[in-house]
Design an enzyme around this catalytic site. Structure first.
Site, PDB file in Angstrom:
ATOM      1  N   TRP A   4       0.906  -1.257   0.059  1.00 39.33           N
ATOM      2  CA  TRP A   4       0.082   0.040   0.033  1.00 39.33           C
ATOM      3  C   TRP A   4       0.841   1.169  -0.038  1.00 39.33           C
ATOM      4  O   TRP A   4       0.615   2.208  -0.569  1.00 39.33           O
ATOM      5  CB  TRP A   4      -0.891  -0.001   1.245  1.00 39.33           C
ATOM      6  N   HIS A   5       1.983   1.282   0.702  1.00 37.02           N
ATOM      7  CA  HIS A   5       2.972   2.255   0.705  1.00 37.02           C
ATOM      8  C   HIS A   5       3.684   2.804  -0.407  1.00 37.02           C
ATOM      9  O   HIS A   5       3.920   3.915  -0.830  1.00 37.02           O
ATOM     10  CB  HIS A   5       3.901   2.091   1.948  1.00 37.02           C
ATOM     11  N   GLY A   6       3.950   1.970  -1.319  1.00 34.21           N
ATOM     12  CA  GLY A   6       4.352   2.324  -2.686  1.00 34.21           C
ATOM     13  C   GLY A   6       4.627   1.254  -3.655  1.00 34.21           C
ATOM     14  O   GLY A   6       4.691   0.018  -3.090  1.00 34.21           O
TER      15      GLY A   6
ATOM     16  N   PHE B 206       2.202   8.377  -1.408  1.00 27.28           N
ATOM     17  CA  PHE B 206       1.498   7.223  -1.176  1.00 27.28           C
ATOM     18  C   PHE B 206      -0.144   7.466  -1.293  1.00 27.28           C
ATOM     19  O   PHE B 206      -0.823   6.429  -1.202  1.00 27.28           O
ATOM     20  CB  PHE B 206       1.513   6.596   0.251  1.00 27.28           C
TER      21      PHE B 206
END
Length: 477
Positions: free
Chosen positions: A325-327, A477
């Site tokens: 999800w972060h990147g 993000f």
């Protein structure tokens, strides 16, 4: 528009005055005004992506209305699937399309097959990961019949686009924030005062701590091949403080701005670096995301119920998905997997709910055992942050290798015209202040203290001059 910009310093007072003095008596007018200024706030970055927010809002609003009327279980599942496919599809396209293209090409190149392709020129919309999860929580909760869908499009649209937390959270649940748009807001001086305290402390965390650390972090991580163990160790610690000051600072400003407007947002950080184990850390770090994954992914998978194998599977799924999800980089996946490894012993030994209160509650100095636990947890977290910060997995491992094998602990010249000793003292002072007030919302919370407030503002002004202006990390993000 950034919270730490002069534009926002002009924008917020104008919004505050119009909101409370012009539209105070008309709830619908207040909500329409908030919706307009929220779109202005987001459109200041790139107005073209307002259409994306509006489309997501329209789809989930009408799916919520349809779920209320539909009794067929099969059709309700199709409606939920439509919301999931649209929101996750849009998120996947904008955030991960190039990642999958590059990974596909790399996979074939390992087998000796050279593929000629190019990545797409995709601009990642600011905050897409945050408002996507926010709208998803609405449709999922309506599907589960945990809340009634709203009949007001204006209220729902304002909930989705509410500017204080639009681009970097906290990720608010519809069940908590949406009802606040349905009832009149009354200005409360004490609430507004606590909001100002949060804004000031958030700016201090961002401008003085995060941006000051960023200068050293960039200098060390960009030249890690020539750095000794001491510099690399400091680089890891500085980044841990940078990302904390940056994201906790944003969250505190967002919550503070919302309070000025009569809204209550959930707390997103609770002194995470004073955690005694990794489970406690994740109860205190990015709380809105951690609880989102817990409620909408971890528990539906079975949570900590079932066999040991299922528990291990669930832990790895939630942490790897959280990392992804972060990147769009394998470094984030490894960061998530590493945190899963950290978490497993605590879970399997059934110690994950052990440390629910603050360390050393009611005392100035905690026990030696707790201090050792805090240091170990912080050290493990710093190691994981190296993967989060590095450009590639190869860089991460080489950084760690040099940090643990170079074993040279001498002060190095970083070519950034900064003094390392002063930076260490600043960080130590910051952590000491947070430790003293760890049982409060912020060190400025509680009874108004003119000396503390003025001192903090002066530090922001004086030390902020020496820190490089940086955009918020979580905007990417």
């Amino acid at each position: 528009m950034f919270f730490n910009s002069l534009t926002f310093a002009v924008f917020l007072p104008i919004v505050f005055i119009l909101y409370w003095f012009v539209f105070k008596r008309h709830l619908k007018a207040q909500n329409i005004f908030l919706l307009i200024v929220s779109y202005v706030f987001y459109g200041w970055w790139d107005y073209r992506f307002l259409s994306l927010i509006l489309l997501s809002t329209l789809i989930d609003f009408y799916i919520g209305s349809a779920l209320k009327k539909e009794e067929s279980s099969k059709k309700r599942k199709w409606l939920l699937a439509t919301s999931l496919l649209f929101n996750l599809g849009v998120l996947g396209f904008f955030k991960y399309a190039n990642f999958f293209i590059e990974s596909w090409v790399d996979a074939w190149s390992i087998l000796g097959v050279q593929m000629h392709t190019s990545t797409l020129q995709i601009i990642l919309p600011v905050g897409i990961s945050f408002y996507t999860f926010q709208t998803l929580s609405y449709t999922i909760d309506v599907y589960r019949k945990k809340m009634e869908p709203t009949s007001s499009f204006i209220q729902f649209a304002t909930y989705v686009a509410f500017f204080p937390q639009l681009v970097a959270g906290p990720i608010e649940r519809a069940s908590h924030l949406l009802p606040q748009f349905k009832k009149p807001r009354v200005f409360d001086f004490e609430t507004a005062k606590s909001g100002l305290h949060l804004i000031i402390w958030g700016l201090f965390q961002k401008i003085v701590i995060a941006d000051s650390c960023a200068t050293y972090v960039n200098a060390i991580f960009n030249n890690y091949e020539g750095m000794n163990s001491l510099s690399l160790l400091l680089g890891a610690v500085y980044f841990a403080l940078q990302i904390y000051g940056d994201f906790a600072g944003y969250s505190n400003i967002a919550i503070g701005v919302a309070r000025l407007l009569g809204f209550d947002l959930m707390r997103n950080f609770n002194y995470p670096y004073f955690s005694r184990d990794i489970a406690e850390f994740w109860r205190r770090w990015h709380i809105s995301l951690s609880t989102w994954f817990r409620d909408y992914l971890y528990i539906p998978l079975g949570g900590s119920r079932g066999s040991k194998r299922q528990q291990i599977r669930n832990v790895f799924i939630i942490f790897i998905v959280s990392g992804f999800w972060h990147g769009a980089n394998w470094t984030f996946v490894v960061w998530g997997a590493l945190n899963a490894f950290y978490f497993l012993p605590v879970l399997l030994l059934k110690q994950n709910r052990k440390n629910l209160d603050v360390a050393g509650k009611g005392t100035l100095v905690s026990t030696g055992k707790e201090m050792i636990q805090i240091i170990i947890t912080f050290a493990l977290t710093c190691i994981a942050w190296i993967f989060f910060r590095s450009a590639s997995i190869k860089d991460s491992f080489y950084y760690l290798e040099r940090m643990f094998t170079n074993l040279e602990f001498k002060k190095q010249y970083l070519n950034i015209e900064r003094h390392s000793i002063e930076m260490v003292l600043l960080i130590a002072g910051f952590l000491f202040v947070e430790w003293l007030w760890r049982e409060k919302e912020t060190p400025l919370s509680g009874k108004f203290d003119m000396i503390k407030v003025i001192t903090t503002i002066l530090l922001i002004i004086v030390l902020g001059v020496f820190s490089e202006h940086q955009s918020f990390i979580y905007f990417q993000f």
